[in-house]
Design an enzyme around this catalytic site. Sequence first.
Site, PDB file in Angstrom:
ATOM      1  N   GLU A 274       0.850  -1.194   0.000  1.00  0.00           N
ATOM      2  CA  GLU A 274       0.000   0.000   0.000  1.00  0.00           C
ATOM      3  C   GLU A 274       0.879   1.235   0.000  1.00  0.00           C
ATOM      4  O   GLU A 274       2.108   1.138   0.037  1.00  0.00           O
ATOM      5  CB  GLU A 274      -0.946  -0.015   1.219  1.00  0.00           C
ATOM      6  CG  GLU A 274      -0.244   0.035   2.560  1.00  0.00           C
ATOM      7  CD  GLU A 274      -1.208  -0.082   3.754  1.00  0.00           C
ATOM      8  OE1 GLU A 274      -2.240  -0.755   3.622  1.00  0.00           O
ATOM      9  OE2 GLU A 274      -0.904   0.504   4.799  1.00  0.00           O
TER      10      GLU A 274
ATOM     11  N   HIS B 222      -4.341   3.481   8.278  1.00  0.00           N
ATOM     12  CA  HIS B 222      -3.104   2.963   8.847  1.00  0.00           C
ATOM     13  C   HIS B 222      -2.152   4.118   9.137  1.00  0.00           C
ATOM     14  O   HIS B 222      -2.028   5.023   8.324  1.00  0.00           O
ATOM     15  CB  HIS B 222      -2.402   2.025   7.857  1.00  0.00           C
ATOM     16  CG  HIS B 222      -3.075   0.687   7.701  1.00  0.00           C
ATOM     17  ND1 HIS B 222      -2.933  -0.066   6.574  1.00  0.00           N
ATOM     18  CD2 HIS B 222      -3.880  -0.016   8.532  1.00  0.00           C
ATOM     19  CE1 HIS B 222      -3.621  -1.196   6.710  1.00  0.00           C
ATOM     20  NE2 HIS B 222      -4.212  -1.178   7.889  1.00  0.00           N
TER      21      HIS B 222
END
Lengths: 376, 294
Positions: B210, B247
Site C-alpha cells: 500500500e 493505517h
Amino acid sequence: MKLHEYQAHKLLRDFGVPSPEGEVVFDVSSAVEAYNRLGSPVVLKAQVLCGGRGKAGGVRLAKTAEEVERAAAALFSLQIKGFMVEALLIQKAVDFDEEIFFSLSMDRSSKCPCVIVSPHGGVDIETLALEKPESIYRIPIDPIEGITPQKSLEIAEILAYSDGIQGLRDLINKLYSAFVGLDALLIEINPLVRTPRGDFLALDAKIILDENGLYRHPQLDFLTKDRCDDPLLARAKELGISFLPLQGEIGCIVNGAGLAMATMDAILARGASPANFLDVGGSSNMTKIEVGFELILRNANVKAIIINIFGGITRCDEIARGVIIAKKKLNTSVPIFARMKGTNSESALKILSSADIVTSETMDELIETATSFLMA
Amino acid sequence: MSILIEADTRILIQGITGRDGAFHTERMLDYGSRIVAGVSPGKGGTSVHGVPVFDKVAEAVAMTGAEASVVFVPANRAVEALYEAADSRGIRMVVCITEKIPTIDISRIYHYYRSNLVGLLGPNCPGIISVGKASLGIMPGAIFKKGSIGVVSRSGTLTYEIVDCLSKAGFGQSTCVGLGGDAIVGTSFVEVLGKFEDDEETSAVVLIGEIGGDDEQRAAEFIMSMSKPVVAFVAGVSAPREQRMGHAGAIVFGGGESAEAKIKAFESASIPVAKSPSEVPRLVARVLNNHGGK
C-alpha cells in the site's frame, strides 16, 4: 498531527530552542497592537497547515503601523492551497548572516530518528535537493542511545564555523530532546539562522506530532481542543473511525484501511470517484455505522453509498442492523449498495434485502452495480 | 517446514485475560495452535480457556517452554510487555497485535529486538497463519485453504479479501504473514520473501502493499533475484497526498511513496501487478504456468 508555526515555537521554547520575539493574532487590530509592543520592523506570517506559504505570498515585512494594517488585512483574506488564514504570527524581524536547514524526522527505512541538515537553508528541501543535493547530509540517530557527543559534533561541524560549534551542539541536543519529549514525527527548522552576534534562532518551525503518543502528553490537550470544533468528527474519532472527506460522489463504509483503499481504487477504476475514505475499524458495532452514515450524508454530493465488509472479527449481522437503523433515523433516499462477507453474513444479507438494500456477492459485483447505477 | 512458525511452536499470549486476548486465544486454540501459557500481571494462577496464566513472561517461559508470544496488551502497557518478552531468554519471536504504540518506542524496540536476535512481527498487524498448522494472531482461519501460495501483506481485511479470492480459485496458501500498518514495523517484505524463497512448501508469493514508505520498492528489487514467481497488489491509487489513510503508515509524503510509484517499481521489475483483488488468482495462475514452462 500537524501544528501551526506559532504552536511549534511555543513548544520548542519550553525545550530551550530560541525564536524571535513574537505574538499570534486573530484580527487586524490585534496585529497593529502586537506591532506597537514588538517595535519596527516586524514580519507577518500567515498560519496555515501546509507548505509553500512563502511562495503564496503568506509572509510580509512591515515597518510602520499602516504597513502592518495593510499587510494583515491582505493576509487574512488570503487562501493558501485551500486553507483559510485564521491566524497571523507577528515576529520581530531579525538580522542574520547564515541560514541553515535542520530537520529531525522518523526515518522509515532505517527505523531511526534521522537528522537532515544543509548549510544552505531558507529554500524548501525539495528545491535544495534539486539544486544542491551535495549540501544535504543525513545523519541517523540510534534511538536507544540518543544523540551522543560525537554525533552532535559531527552535525555541528557540517553546519558551523569554528566559533559557533558549541552553541549549535547545545541547540541540536535541545531539538532532539524536544523530538523525543513531544513524541514528534517531524521537527523542521528552516531557516535556523545565526545572528551577527553569533546566536542561533529558529526563524520558522514545523512540527508533526505522533498521534499515538498524545496520550502521554496531557499538557498538549489544548492543541486538539483547538481544532476539533466538529462534534460529529470528534465522536467518530472517539469510536475509532478513520474518516477523510474527498471530492467524489460515492460514499464508502468499509472495515479495514487496506480494504477501504482498495474499494476506493476500484470505484475510481470504473470511472466514478469516492466521496470519502472511511474505515469503521475492528469490532464494528451499530453506533459506528450510524455515525459513519451521518458523516457521509453531510455531503450533499453523495449519490450512492457503498458498504463493503469482510467480517473476521466484525459481525456482519450487527453491521446490517446498524445500516437499517441509520437509514431510518437519517431518513435518507440515497441508494445503498452492500456486500457483506464472513461472520454471520447470511443473516446480514437477509436483514438488508428486507429493507430494499441492494446486496452483492463479491466486491467486483458491488462496485459494478453501484457505478452502473450512477452512470445510468 | 513452514516459515516463521511450526505446527508445534509453543505459544504464549500476553494480555490473555483482556477481552481481545481471551476471545482470540479461543479462536487460535480452535485452529489447533499450541498455546501453552498466558501472561497477565496480577492474574497468575488462573486460567483462560484451559490455558494457565502467569504473572511474568520469564516465569511462563521457564514453566512451559514457550518460544513465541502474541501480544494483545493495550498500547499504554504494550511497550513494557514487548521488552519483557525480549528479555525472557526463551521467546524467539513476538507477534504484536496492539495498535497505536508510539513510533519512538517502536523504533527503540525494533533495534533492541534486532540486537537480541528476537523476531518481531507488527505492531498493528493481524499476525501469521501457517495454514492447517497454527495461527498466531487474529486472522479468520476459515477462509484459508492448504496450498502452496505464500502471502505477505501490510493490511488486514484486504488480505482476507485476496486470500478468499485465492481459496475460491483453488489456490491454497502455505503461510500468510501480516506485517502491520504502522510506519515502523518489525519485519519487512524482503525478509519474508527471503523465507518464502527458501520454503519448500511455497511455490509462488502474493505481495499486498500500500501507499507509504518504500518497502515495496525494496521488495521489487529483491524479487528480481528470486527463483519463485511473485504477484503484487498495491492499495491506494485513489489516495490523496499527505493524508493518512487509516493505517498510521499509509501516508504519501514524497512521490516515491505513492501507489503509482510502487506499481511502476514492480512493473519495471517484470512483476505482474493485479488491478483488483479478484485479478490476483488469474495472475497467480499465469505466473505458475509460465514458471512451470521454464
